[in-house]
Design an enzyme around this catalytic site. Structure first.
Site, PDB file in Angstrom:
ATOM      1  N   ASN A 213      26.212  73.174  59.679  1.00 31.96           N
ATOM      2  CA  ASN A 213      25.161  72.170  59.515  1.00 31.96           C
ATOM      3  C   ASN A 213      25.355  71.058  60.544  1.00 31.96           C
ATOM      4  O   ASN A 213      26.283  71.099  61.356  1.00 31.96           O
ATOM      5  CB  ASN A 213      25.138  71.627  58.078  1.00 31.96           C
ATOM      6  CG  ASN A 213      26.468  70.998  57.708  1.00 31.96           C
ATOM      7  OD1 ASN A 213      26.886  70.002  58.280  1.00 31.96           O
ATOM      8  ND2 ASN A 213      27.168  71.603  56.755  1.00 31.96           N
ATOM      9  N   PRO A 310      33.390  76.837  46.541  1.00 33.83           N
ATOM     10  CA  PRO A 310      33.973  75.923  45.548  1.00 33.83           C
ATOM     11  C   PRO A 310      33.510  74.499  45.828  1.00 33.83           C
ATOM     12  O   PRO A 310      33.318  74.129  46.988  1.00 33.83           O
ATOM     13  CB  PRO A 310      35.485  76.053  45.786  1.00 33.83           C
ATOM     14  CG  PRO A 310      35.615  76.572  47.182  1.00 33.83           C
ATOM     15  CD  PRO A 310      34.395  77.409  47.436  1.00 33.83           C
TER      16      PRO A 310
HETATM   17  O1  C5P Z   1      26.604  68.855  46.052  1.00 36.01           O
HETATM   18  P1  C5P Z   1      26.500  68.111  47.335  1.00 36.01           P
HETATM   19  O2  C5P Z   1      26.881  68.925  48.516  1.00 36.01           O
HETATM   20  O3  C5P Z   1      25.215  67.415  47.566  1.00 36.01           O
HETATM   21  O4  C5P Z   1      27.578  66.947  47.147  1.00 36.01           O
HETATM   22  C1  C5P Z   1      28.006  66.137  48.170  1.00 36.01           C
HETATM   23  C2  C5P Z   1      29.394  65.601  47.883  1.00 36.01           C
HETATM   24  O5  C5P Z   1      30.230  66.600  47.334  1.00 36.01           O
HETATM   25  C3  C5P Z   1      30.084  65.150  49.132  1.00 36.01           C
HETATM   26  O6  C5P Z   1      31.012  64.158  48.760  1.00 36.01           O
HETATM   27  C4  C5P Z   1      30.771  66.426  49.581  1.00 36.01           C
HETATM   28  O7  C5P Z   1      31.873  66.160  50.442  1.00 36.01           O
HETATM   29  C5  C5P Z   1      31.219  67.023  48.283  1.00 36.01           C
HETATM   30  N1  C5P Z   1      31.236  68.484  48.253  1.00 36.01           N
HETATM   31  C6  C5P Z   1      32.427  69.162  48.150  1.00 36.01           C
HETATM   32  N2  C5P Z   1      32.445  70.521  48.071  1.00 36.01           N
HETATM   33  C7  C5P Z   1      31.298  71.224  48.089  1.00 36.01           C
HETATM   34  C8  C5P Z   1      30.072  70.560  48.210  1.00 36.01           C
HETATM   35  C9  C5P Z   1      30.073  69.200  48.292  1.00 36.01           C
HETATM   36  O8  C5P Z   1      33.479  68.502  48.142  1.00 36.01           O
HETATM   37  N3  C5P Z   1      31.336  72.539  48.010  1.00 36.01           N
END
Ligand code: C5P
Length: 408
Positions: A213, A310
């Site tokens: 990304n 995860p």
């Molecule tokens: O669920 P989402 O990706 O929107 O959440 C963002 C937050 O969760 C950020 O702090 C990101 O670093 C963390 N995150 C994570 N592991 C994932 C997905 C997101 O630590 N697999």
């Protein structure tokens, strides 16, 4: 940036070939907003002329305690009192030995002794041959100077002007600048171990392709730097980005979300703060092909099956809670709309005390950002600014909450 705005620094040069780097350092300090008064020893003048330093600093250089320009004829008093810090770069082995004994037989050492010790910091950037640096006398002097309240910066390692290779080079001007800026930052996270994730992850499809990304990692790297400046021990787990590691930060490079989780878990036992800024891929291909997937000319397209990655943040927050371990967890939310509602929901879903929202498309790859902090008491905006300025503000907000005893 003007990180040294309002600071007045005496830049002292002692005898050593690294004097050539002091010219660049002088310029860098001034570019960062400091005013600089250069003071040189007689030995330093063997390596670089006062003319160069006068031109770069915009002030005449002092080198004698008998300099009659001061009406009181006491330049050591006037020059040492108006400074926020005396930075000696390069600082020779001989000059450290002098400082250690409180000797004061020329202007620079006289100023160091005469300075009001509680108000005017003494910062040393050692520079010498590797044998001189490793000598027990030098190491003893460094330890004692630090015990006396002097800040002794690291030395660099590598090729030396004498033709030998090893420890003892003066740090590069850009490194010293970062250390000087860090010195002046408030130490709100002393004693904390901060673990930060940053950047994107890369999920392989085959040996040459993958899914990633647009996260640049800049926000996470700025947070790691700000945490270090605030006095914390910092570990930065970085996805594939080509950013320079902030000074004093331990960096672990990873590729995929699974690697990132493993690296984070390896470091989590001693961490007291976890800040998840990484844009972790939500899914990865269920099976990465061992060989490059080939076009066969028939127009058929490969179909990819995905499995969920995860959730690193939720996993860490949950396991800290399970072990009743004091780990203050901070999540990030990169949203495209409805920032407040989405960030609030994410805070609850991840089970973290602090969630920081930002508008993804408006910040990915940029040097500035705007943040929305969501905690149990509501929302607080940190207005648009450079990522480093915001990172420093966020670190202060985190330190306040840790002090108040909020835990994951
Ligand atoms: O669920 P989402 O990706 O929107 O959440 C963002 C937050 O969760 C950020 O702090 C990101 O670093 C963390 N995150 C994570 N592991 C994932 C997905 C997101 O630590 N697999």
């Amino acid at each position: 940036m003007n990180d040294l705005a309002g600071k007045h620094i005496v830049l002292g040069l002692t005898g050593g070939i690294a004097c050539y780097k002091a010219a660049e350092l002088c310029r860098a300090l001034i570019k960062e907003g400091a005013s600089v008064q250069v003071v040189m020893t007689a030995a330093a003048e063997q390596f670089i002329t006062p003319v160069t330093l006068q031109a770069l600093s915009g002030r005449t250089v002092y080198s004698s305690q008998w300099d009659a320009r001061e009406p009181s004829n006491m330049p050591h008093i006037k020059l040492s009192r108006e400074a926020d810090a005396i930075l000696i770069a390069p600082c020779s082995a001989d000059f450290m030995a002098k400082l250690l004994h409180g000797r004061a037989d020329e202007l620079l050492s006289l100023m160091c002794l005469a300075r009001p010790i509680a108000q005017v910091a003494l910062l040393l950037a050692p520079a010498m041959n590797r044998e001189m640096w490793a000598h027990p006398a030098t190491q003893r002097n460094v330890a004692q100077l630090m015990a006396d309240g002097t800040t002794v910066f690291d030395v660099g390692s590598g090729d030396q002007a004498c033709g030998e290779t090893g420890d003892g080079r003066m740090l590069e001007p850009s490194e010293l600048l970062e250390d000087v800026i860090a010195f002046f930052q408030p130490k709100s996270l002393l004693g904390q171990h901060v673990l930060v994730t940053a950047g994107p992850t890369y999920e392989a499809i085959d040996p040459v392709r993958g899914i990633t990304n647009l996260s640049s990692g800049k926000m996470g790297f700025a947070i790691a730097r700000a945490a270090r400046e605030a006095g914390a021990e910092v570990t930065l787990v970085a996805g594939p980005v080509s950013l320079a590691t902030p000074r004093g930060v331990a960096r672990v490079d990873v590729i995929s979300a699974q690697d990132m989780l493993q690296a984070v878990q390896d470091k989590a036992a001693t961490a007291t703060v976890f800040i998840a800024t990484a844009a972790v891929a939500d899914w990865r291909p269920a099976h990465a092909a061992d060989h490059k997937i080939k076009k066969d000319g028939s127009g058929a397209t490969p179909s990819l099956n995905f499995v969920e990655n995860p959730d690193i943040l939720a996993t860490l927050a949950q396991s800290a809670r399970g072990q009743s371990r004091a780990l203050y967890c901070v999540g990030f939310a990169a949203e495209s709309h409805d920032l407040l509602a989405n960030a609030k929901a994410k805070r609850a879903r991840k089970g973290v005390p602090l969630l920081v929202g930002n508008i993804g498309p408006a910040t990915f790859g940029q040097d500035d950002n705007a943040l929305l902090l969501i905690d149990e008491s509501g929302a607080k905006e940190l207005a648009r600014a450079s990522k480093l300025v915001l990172a420093r503000k966020l670190i202060v907000e985190i330190a306040i909450r840790i002090k108040a005893g909020v835990r994951a």
